[in-house]
Enzyme design. Structure first.
Site, PDB file in Angstrom:
ATOM      1  N   ASP A   1       0.863  -1.168   0.000  1.00  0.00           N
ATOM      2  CA  ASP A   1       0.000   0.000   0.000  1.00  0.00           C
ATOM      3  C   ASP A   1       0.903   1.222   0.000  1.00  0.00           C
ATOM      4  O   ASP A   1       1.981   1.215   0.602  1.00  0.00           O
ATOM      5  CB  ASP A   1      -0.945   0.035   1.204  1.00  0.00           C
ATOM      6  CG  ASP A   1      -2.085   1.017   0.986  1.00  0.00           C
ATOM      7  OD1 ASP A   1      -2.674   1.010  -0.108  1.00  0.00           O
ATOM      8  OD2 ASP A   1      -2.381   1.803   1.894  1.00  0.00           O
TER       9      ASP A   1
ATOM     10  N   GLY B   1       0.174   7.413 -11.998  1.00  0.00           N
ATOM     11  CA  GLY B   1      -0.378   8.113 -10.843  1.00  0.00           C
ATOM     12  C   GLY B   1       0.065   9.564 -10.799  1.00  0.00           C
ATOM     13  O   GLY B   1      -0.085  10.312 -11.766  1.00  0.00           O
TER      14      GLY B   1
END
Length: 188
Positions: free
Chosen positions: A58, A136
């Site tokens: 994560d 991203g």
């Protein structure tokens, strides 16, 4: 995430990494990157081959001028994250553009022994997107000591210097310590 898989494969040479095939995945509802990464690794342990090592990841982007947001919600913060972040920063002064990428890796052995690796990359948010590599927020993130965004620096730079690469190195150090006294980690 195919992009993260490719980046981790470059950062963990000698490892055979595959995305977990599943009908659904655990929700990312932890309060920390570690909790989310651990939930992913545990989900893989429950649904995947019990003889394989499981790796959960994560990560997120924390921006000073936004009080650390988007943080653990980086992947789902906005449909178009780069324009949304730049829009949110329009009223923030130059000092509020400080930022850091954070990554947490949790690796579970076949016996569910847990190993962790953490990586951080500090920098700032550029006023406009630049570059074509990465994914991203990479077109607007300028690492500390650099003038170019990660998307301009490229995947080669990223595979050695990103928050994910740093977390992978930290994990490898942890596994090397364990190798001297426990089960063999998933290396060559």
């Amino acid at each position: 995430n195919e992009h993260k898989l490719a980046e981790l494969a470059r950062a963990l040479p000698g490892w055979r990494l595959e995305l977990l095939e599943a009908d659904g995945y655990p929700p990312e509802n932890g309060q920390t990157y570690y909790e989310n990464a651990r939930a992913k690794a545990r989900f893989g342990r429950r649904t995947g081959d019990p003889e394989l090592w499981m790796l959960g990841e994560d990560s997120g982007l924390e921006v000073d001028g936004l009080g650390g947001r988007p943080g653990i919600e980086s992947a789902r913060w906005a449909v178009e994250p780069v324009p949304a972040l730049l829009g949110a920063l329009r009223e923030v002064g130059r000092g509020g553009r400080g930022a850091r990428y954070v990554c947490e890796l949790v690796c579970l052995s076949p016996g569910s022994v847990e190993y962790r690796g953490t990586g951080t990359l500090s920098g700032r948010i550029a006023p406009e997107p630049r570059g074509s590599e990465g994914f991203g927020y990479d077109p607007i993130f300028v690492p500390e000591g650099e003038q170019r965004t990660i998307a301009e620096l490229g995947d080669g730079w990223k595979s050695q210097s990103s928050h994910r690469a740093r977390a992978a190195r930290d994990l490898l150090v942890t596994l090397a310590r364990q190798k001297r006294s426990g089960p063999a980690p998933p290396t060559k």
